[in-house]
Design a protein around this motif. Structure first.
Motif, PDB file in Angstrom:
ATOM      1  N   MET A 263       0.835  -1.562   0.211  1.00  0.00           N
ATOM      2  CA  MET A 263       0.062   0.083   0.281  1.00  0.00           C
ATOM      3  C   MET A 263       1.141   1.060  -0.105  1.00  0.00           C
ATOM      4  SD  MET A 263      -3.514  -0.786   0.545  1.00  0.00           S
ATOM      5  CE  MET A 263      -3.988   0.774   0.271  1.00  0.00           C
ATOM      6  N   LEU A 264       2.126   1.372   0.826  1.00  0.00           N
ATOM      7  CA  LEU A 264       3.159   2.214   0.437  1.00  0.00           C
ATOM      8  C   LEU A 264       4.317   2.476  -0.639  1.00  0.00           C
ATOM      9  CD1 LEU A 264       2.337   2.701   4.908  1.00  0.00           C
ATOM     10  CD2 LEU A 264       1.517   4.087   2.809  1.00  0.00           C
ATOM     11  N   ASN A 265       4.628   2.994  -0.118  1.00  0.00           N
ATOM     12  CA  ASN A 265       5.994   2.996  -1.225  1.00  0.00           C
ATOM     13  C   ASN A 265       7.046   3.299  -0.265  1.00  0.00           C
ATOM     14  OD1 ASN A 265       5.493   3.096  -3.603  1.00  0.00           O
ATOM     15  ND2 ASN A 265       5.428   4.821  -3.673  1.00  0.00           N
ATOM     16  N   ILE A 266       7.402   1.864   1.837  1.00  0.00           N
ATOM     17  CA  ILE A 266       8.191   2.468   2.362  1.00  0.00           C
ATOM     18  C   ILE A 266       9.749   1.469   1.407  1.00  0.00           C
ATOM     19  CG2 ILE A 266       6.339   1.219   3.422  1.00  0.00           C
ATOM     20  CD1 ILE A 266       7.916  -0.879   3.821  1.00  0.00           C
ATOM     21  N   PRO A 267      10.276   2.553   2.729  1.00  0.00           N
ATOM     22  CA  PRO A 267      11.821   2.987   2.446  1.00  0.00           C
ATOM     23  C   PRO A 267      12.458   0.984   2.297  1.00  0.00           C
ATOM     24  CG  PRO A 267      12.130   4.173   4.335  1.00  0.00           C
ATOM     25  CD  PRO A 267      10.338   3.214   4.247  1.00  0.00           C
ATOM     26  N   ALA A 268      13.123   0.739   1.549  1.00  0.00           N
ATOM     27  CA  ALA A 268      13.773  -0.810   1.696  1.00  0.00           C
ATOM     28  C   ALA A 268      14.268  -1.283   2.692  1.00  0.00           C
ATOM     29  CB  ALA A 268      14.189  -0.874   0.666  1.00  0.00           C
ATOM     30  N   TRP A 269      14.767  -0.823   3.141  1.00  0.00           N
ATOM     31  CA  TRP A 269      15.352  -1.208   5.176  1.00  0.00           C
ATOM     32  C   TRP A 269      14.373  -1.172   5.604  1.00  0.00           C
ATOM     33  CZ3 TRP A 269      14.778   1.331   9.599  1.00  0.00           C
ATOM     34  CH2 TRP A 269      13.595   2.610   9.054  1.00  0.00           C
ATOM     35  N   GLU A 270      12.810  -0.588   5.580  1.00  0.00           N
ATOM     36  CA  GLU A 270      12.245  -0.755   6.225  1.00  0.00           C
ATOM     37  C   GLU A 270      11.524  -2.341   6.146  1.00  0.00           C
ATOM     38  OE1 GLU A 270       8.609   1.264   7.486  1.00  0.00           O
ATOM     39  OE2 GLU A 270      10.207   3.509   6.974  1.00  0.00           O
ATOM     40  N   ALA A 271      11.654  -2.805   5.393  1.00  0.00           N
ATOM     41  CA  ALA A 271      10.940  -4.171   4.093  1.00  0.00           C
ATOM     42  C   ALA A 271      12.731  -5.266   4.656  1.00  0.00           C
ATOM     43  CB  ALA A 271      10.705  -3.858   2.775  1.00  0.00           C
ATOM     44  N   MET A 272      13.216  -4.742   4.618  1.00  0.00           N
ATOM     45  CA  MET A 272      14.451  -5.923   4.978  1.00  0.00           C
ATOM     46  C   MET A 272      13.825  -6.337   6.327  1.00  0.00           C
ATOM     47  SD  MET A 272      15.978  -6.474   2.338  1.00  0.00           S
ATOM     48  CE  MET A 272      14.353  -6.587   1.502  1.00  0.00           C
TER      49      MET A 272
END
Length: 417
Positions: free
Chosen positions: A362-371
């Motif tokens: 749903m959001l364009n969150i930073p990649a580091w949050e997903a990692m």
């Protein structure tokens, strides 16, 4: 290591040959075939004549009836208004006998505009009454405009919706169209992850308890360590789940293409499958596997604490509650993905597979949050696997009435001894 893969094959084949697996696979396949060919199936039972619901109309104002009848004929399919002049009691009996769908009483209110009362056998046919109400509302607006000396153009301006545009200031924010597509796609994938994790985790817990109750575990322990048994069972049933889902997807694809669908428009457009981002699919796969291994390890741990299959549902209830809570948080997040609750819970490992995937979709969150979410899950799986192996090693040797989660300490003591 050879023993480990033998155990994986045993776990795979043992469940693949079970009646439960075969029946479940066939039922879902039949459901896929029926849904893909629903129009063709319904046409077989259709005699080619459209069913028309007749509604008896009682009106003191003849003008209202003629206006409404004309409007209904233009805008509502399958509904016919019939002017009735019989006794109310007779009409009510005819409705109960199925001759009429309902009774509509037209009258005039204090403002000299039409009002109505609709009576039917039950209030479940909301679509019919809603359509009639909409038609009557249109007529009421027209008559009110005439009373106020408003022309058609003025009435159109009066009823026109207010222009209201929304625009995100952040360059990385998704547009309203992209959010709608993402919301539908994430909604479908969340259900998929939720149900598959529940189903296969329950299979693992039940399988462990079943082997203990049949004393098969005593034979297995003499040849393969309990730790290898646990992870071989997790991997074996995981592979079985992948095979089952592959069968469903393959049959679904073949049935849809054979029915003439080009996999565009309709369902695929509504849920955003036409413009699906490759990264979203990758994240869905990653969080599905991580979620499966997390809950499967926990299920194997809990399943080893009981000696009877009947006790499995009770022992895994806390695990099920965790999945259900994660699912409800995700459903809430579909309408408010930037909520603090959603953000915080996305880093709680038992909620991460669903909630973090929701935020990614749903959001364009930073990649580091997903990692970071992925790293937290991997670390949790490792810790749970290490701890679970200790509990499993002692738990499979425990027999008798289960004491619930209290038996974890007893299982660890057996492992040490």
């Amino acid at each position: 290591m050879n023993n480990f893969w033998i155990m994986v094959g045993y776990a795979f084949m043992n469940k693949a040959k079970s009646k439960q697996f075969i029946i479940t696979t066939i039922i879902v396949l039949l459901g896929i075939i029926v849904m893909a060919n629903l129009e063709n199936i319904t046409s077989v039972f259709d005699d080619g004549e459209e069913s028309i619901d007749q509604i008896a109309v009682i009106s003191d104002e003849v003008g209202y009836y003629s206006l409404l009848k004309e409007q209904v004929e233009q805008s509502i399919i399958g509904v016919e208004l019939v002017e009735a002049d019989g006794e109310m009691e007779v009409l009510e009996n005819e409705v109960l006998e199925g001759e009429y769908k309902g009774i509509l009483i037209l009258s005039e209110d204090e403002q000299g505009l039409p009002s109505a009362k609709y009576m039917s056998e039950s209030l479940t046919s909301s679509f019919v009454q809603y359509d009639i109400e909409s038609s009557l509302q249109f007529i009421r607006s027209q008559l009110a405009a005439q009373a106020l000396n408003l022309d058609a153009e003025s009435l159109a301006i009066l009823n026109s919706p207010v222009p209201f545009e929304v625009e995100a200031l952040s360059e990385d924010a998704k547009t309203a169209e992209e959010l709608d597509e993402a919301r539908g796609l994430v909604y479908v994938l969340l259900f998929f992850i939720y149900f598959t994790v529940i189903m296969y985790s329950s299979i693992i817990a039940t399988d462990v308890a079943n082997e203990k109750s049949s004393r098969v575990m005593e034979i297995l322990i003499s040849s393969v360590s309990p730790v290898k048994q646990m992870f071989s069972k997790i991997i074996g049933i995981g592979l079985l789940g992948l095979a089952q889902m592959a069968i469903w997807l393959l049959v679904g694809y073949v049935v849809l293409t054979q029915s003439g669908s080009d996999l565009t428009g309709g369902f695929f457009e509504f849920f955003g499958f036409e413009n699906i981002a490759f990264s979203t699919i990758i994240y869905a796969v990653v969080f599905f596997f991580l979620g499966y291994f997390l809950y499967a390890t926990l299920a194997a741990l809990l399943g080893s604490l009981v000696s009877r299959v009947e006790e499995v549902q009770q022992i895994i209830l806390p695990m099920m509650l965790l999945i259900i809570i994660a699912f409800f948080i995700s459903m809430f997040g579909l309408s408010n993905p930037e909520s603090t609750v959603v953000t915080v819970t996305s880093y709680i490992p038992f909620f991460t597979p669903l909630v973090m995937f929701l935020r990614i979709g749903m959001l364009n969150i930073p990649a580091w949050e997903a990692m970071l979410g992925i790293a937290i899950m991997i670390a949790t799986i490792w810790v749970l696997g290490w701890f679970g192996a200790k509990v499993y090693r002692g738990g499979v040797l425990m027999y008798g009435k289960s004491g619930g989660l209290k038996d974890i300490r007893k299982a660890i003591k057996l492992t040490k001894s």
